[in-house]
Design a protein around this motif. Structure first.
Motif, PDB file in Angstrom:
ATOM      1  N   LYS A 127       0.842  -1.185   0.000  1.00  0.00           N
ATOM      2  CA  LYS A 127       0.000   0.000   0.000  1.00  0.00           C
ATOM      3  C   LYS A 127       0.890   1.253   0.000  1.00  0.00           C
ATOM      4  O   LYS A 127       2.115   1.175   0.074  1.00  0.00           O
ATOM      5  CB  LYS A 127      -0.867   0.026   1.259  1.00  0.00           C
ATOM      6  N   VAL A 128       0.259   2.420  -0.029  1.00  0.00           N
ATOM      7  CA  VAL A 128       0.981   3.678   0.156  1.00  0.00           C
ATOM      8  C   VAL A 128       1.709   3.645   1.502  1.00  0.00           C
ATOM      9  O   VAL A 128       1.148   3.196   2.510  1.00  0.00           O
ATOM     10  CB  VAL A 128       0.008   4.871   0.108  1.00  0.00           C
ATOM     11  N   ASP A 129       2.969   4.059   1.494  1.00  0.00           N
ATOM     12  CA  ASP A 129       3.845   4.059   2.669  1.00  0.00           C
ATOM     13  C   ASP A 129       4.202   2.645   3.138  1.00  0.00           C
ATOM     14  O   ASP A 129       4.680   2.457   4.268  1.00  0.00           O
ATOM     15  CB  ASP A 129       3.223   4.841   3.846  1.00  0.00           C
ATOM     16  N   GLY A 130       3.981   1.660   2.303  1.00  0.00           N
ATOM     17  CA  GLY A 130       4.336   0.285   2.663  1.00  0.00           C
ATOM     18  C   GLY A 130       5.832   0.080   2.739  1.00  0.00           C
ATOM     19  O   GLY A 130       6.619   0.825   2.142  1.00  0.00           O
ATOM     20  N   LYS A 131       6.222  -0.954   3.463  1.00  0.00           N
ATOM     21  CA  LYS A 131       7.637  -1.216   3.713  1.00  0.00           C
ATOM     22  C   LYS A 131       8.007  -2.629   3.278  1.00  0.00           C
ATOM     23  O   LYS A 131       7.357  -3.600   3.670  1.00  0.00           O
ATOM     24  CB  LYS A 131       7.960  -1.040   5.202  1.00  0.00           C
ATOM     25  N   LEU A 132       9.063  -2.736   2.484  1.00  0.00           N
ATOM     26  CA  LEU A 132       9.655  -4.027   2.135  1.00  0.00           C
ATOM     27  C   LEU A 132      10.890  -4.189   3.011  1.00  0.00           C
ATOM     28  O   LEU A 132      11.871  -3.459   2.870  1.00  0.00           O
ATOM     29  CB  LEU A 132      10.029  -4.080   0.659  1.00  0.00           C
ATOM     30  N   ILE A 133      10.831  -5.143   3.936  1.00  0.00           N
ATOM     31  CA  ILE A 133      11.867  -5.297   4.955  1.00  0.00           C
ATOM     32  C   ILE A 133      12.757  -6.484   4.580  1.00  0.00           C
ATOM     33  O   ILE A 133      12.308  -7.626   4.532  1.00  0.00           O
ATOM     34  CB  ILE A 133      11.238  -5.521   6.339  1.00  0.00           C
ATOM     35  N   ILE A 134      14.028  -6.199   4.315  1.00  0.00           N
ATOM     36  CA  ILE A 134      14.972  -7.216   3.854  1.00  0.00           C
ATOM     37  C   ILE A 134      15.657  -7.875   5.043  1.00  0.00           C
ATOM     38  O   ILE A 134      16.313  -7.205   5.844  1.00  0.00           O
ATOM     39  CB  ILE A 134      16.044  -6.596   2.927  1.00  0.00           C
ATOM     40  N   THR A 135      15.516  -9.195   5.172  1.00  0.00           N
ATOM     41  CA  THR A 135      16.227  -9.926   6.231  1.00  0.00           C
ATOM     42  C   THR A 135      17.194 -10.962   5.655  1.00  0.00           C
ATOM     43  O   THR A 135      18.035 -11.478   6.380  1.00  0.00           O
ATOM     44  CB  THR A 135      15.236 -10.659   7.158  1.00  0.00           C
ATOM     45  N   GLY A 136      17.079 -11.279   4.381  1.00  0.00           N
ATOM     46  CA  GLY A 136      17.958 -12.278   3.773  1.00  0.00           C
ATOM     47  C   GLY A 136      19.258 -11.662   3.294  1.00  0.00           C
ATOM     48  O   GLY A 136      19.263 -10.554   2.728  1.00  0.00           O
ATOM     49  N   VAL A 137      20.369 -12.347   3.521  1.00  0.00           N
ATOM     50  CA  VAL A 137      21.680 -11.859   3.088  1.00  0.00           C
ATOM     51  C   VAL A 137      21.871 -12.252   1.624  1.00  0.00           C
ATOM     52  O   VAL A 137      21.920 -13.430   1.281  1.00  0.00           O
ATOM     53  CB  VAL A 137      22.807 -12.451   3.954  1.00  0.00           C
ATOM     54  N   ILE A 138      21.962 -11.248   0.742  1.00  0.00           N
ATOM     55  CA  ILE A 138      22.084 -11.463  -0.694  1.00  0.00           C
ATOM     56  C   ILE A 138      23.372 -10.801  -1.158  1.00  0.00           C
ATOM     57  O   ILE A 138      23.562  -9.591  -0.967  1.00  0.00           O
ATOM     58  CB  ILE A 138      20.878 -10.867  -1.441  1.00  0.00           C
ATOM     59  N   ASN A 139      24.255 -11.567  -1.778  1.00  0.00           N
ATOM     60  CA  ASN A 139      25.565 -11.045  -2.161  1.00  0.00           C
ATOM     61  C   ASN A 139      25.602 -10.560  -3.607  1.00  0.00           C
ATOM     62  O   ASN A 139      26.625 -10.660  -4.278  1.00  0.00           O
ATOM     63  CB  ASN A 139      26.631 -12.112  -1.931  1.00  0.00           C
ATOM     64  N   GLU A 140      24.483 -10.035  -4.074  1.00  0.00           N
ATOM     65  CA  GLU A 140      24.412  -9.428  -5.395  1.00  0.00           C
ATOM     66  C   GLU A 140      23.659  -8.113  -5.273  1.00  0.00           C
ATOM     67  O   GLU A 140      22.794  -7.968  -4.396  1.00  0.00           O
ATOM     68  CB  GLU A 140      23.679 -10.346  -6.379  1.00  0.00           C
ATOM     69  N   PRO A 141      23.966  -7.154  -6.149  1.00  0.00           N
ATOM     70  CA  PRO A 141      23.256  -5.878  -6.077  1.00  0.00           C
ATOM     71  C   PRO A 141      21.750  -6.060  -6.332  1.00  0.00           C
ATOM     72  O   PRO A 141      21.354  -6.808  -7.227  1.00  0.00           O
ATOM     73  CB  PRO A 141      23.899  -5.043  -7.185  1.00  0.00           C
ATOM     74  N   MET A 142      20.933  -5.364  -5.547  1.00  0.00           N
ATOM     75  CA  MET A 142      19.494  -5.367  -5.792  1.00  0.00           C
ATOM     76  C   MET A 142      19.193  -4.516  -7.016  1.00  0.00           C
ATOM     77  O   MET A 142      19.906  -3.549  -7.302  1.00  0.00           O
ATOM     78  CB  MET A 142      18.736  -4.824  -4.590  1.00  0.00           C
ATOM     79  N   GLN A 143      18.114  -4.862  -7.715  1.00  0.00           N
ATOM     80  CA  GLN A 143      17.728  -4.108  -8.898  1.00  0.00           C
ATOM     81  C   GLN A 143      16.243  -3.779  -8.841  1.00  0.00           C
ATOM     82  O   GLN A 143      15.419  -4.649  -8.579  1.00  0.00           O
ATOM     83  CB  GLN A 143      18.033  -4.908 -10.164  1.00  0.00           C
ATOM     84  N   PHE A 144      15.940  -2.505  -9.062  1.00  0.00           N
ATOM     85  CA  PHE A 144      14.549  -2.091  -9.171  1.00  0.00           C
ATOM     86  C   PHE A 144      14.515  -0.729  -9.854  1.00  0.00           C
ATOM     87  O   PHE A 144      15.488   0.019  -9.821  1.00  0.00           O
ATOM     88  CB  PHE A 144      13.871  -2.002  -7.792  1.00  0.00           C
TER      89      PHE A 144
END
Length: 216
Positions: A127-144
């Motif tokens: 939703k508006v003001d929603g949060k995607l909370i990252i807890t997994g360790v990922i050793n590659e750059p995120m893309q969006f």
């Protein structure tokens, strides 16, 4: 000398074999919910990935009074999520129709997936003001693409375990609510097999080594 700043009290009645995984998986999801103001009842949350951290995410969010949707890449964990863990909904991320139906429905998503995956499909569920909370360790750059967060004032936030104060709060919360982690007790002579099973993702959802019963 060990400082009491790094010691927590296990609540009476909470078994040590339960306290151990809660101090990892339980705290990993409790901390961001507390820190980011996501503890009030009535929120709609998503748990992306149903493993050691994810299954505690479902339990803790439900105990806080949230409507919980499990998001997984296939349908194989639907029964586990709905019947055994008490999730309210289940969305298969590879199913375009299910993902489309879930757009703009979630206040937050706890992303527990520890391998590279695209962000945009999950950001669209917020939703508006929603949060995607990252807890997994990922050793590659995120893309969006930036409009994925600009449209709707959405946030991508990282978190890692939690504080000592939160650890104590979390243990008390789990004791009060009767929450436990799904564990398999093993002895020391089974550790090599346990590691092999971890590599095959063949554990529900945490191994706990029983040192006292082990033949050392």
């Amino acid at each position: 000398m060990l400082s009491n700043r790094f010691v927590v009290k296990i609540p009476d009645g909470l078994a040590p074999e339960q306290a151990a995984p809660l101090l990892c998986a339980g705290l990993t999801v409790y901390s961001p919910l507390k820190s980011f103001g996501l503890v009030k009842s009535g929120l709609k949350g998503g748990i992306l990935g149903l493993g050691g951290v994810g299954h505690m995410g479902v339990k803790i969010a439900k105990a806080m009074g949230h409507h919980v949707t499990v998001i997984s890449s296939s349908d194989k964990k639907r029964e586990e999520a709905m019947e055994h863990l008490g999730a309210d909904a289940y969305v298969v991320s590879s199913d375009a129709d299910q993902m489309a139906a879930a757009i703009d429905t979630l206040d937050y998503i706890i992303d527990t997936v520890p391998v590279f995956h695209p962000m945009e499909p999950y950001l669209s569920l917020l939703k508006v003001d929603g949060k995607l909370i990252i807890t997994g360790v990922i050793n590659e750059p995120m893309q969006f693409v930036t409009p994925a967060i600009m449209l709707g004032r959405k946030s991508i936030i990282g978190t890692f375990i939690g504080s000592m104060e939160e650890a104590q709060e979390m243990l008390e919360f789990c004791k009060e609510k009767g929450l436990t982690s799904m564990i398999e007790m093993v002895e020391m002579d089974y550790v090599n097999q346990a590691m092999e099973r971890l590599e095959r993702n063949d554990v529900r959802y945490r191994f706990v080594v029983d040192v006292a019963r082990s033949k050392l």
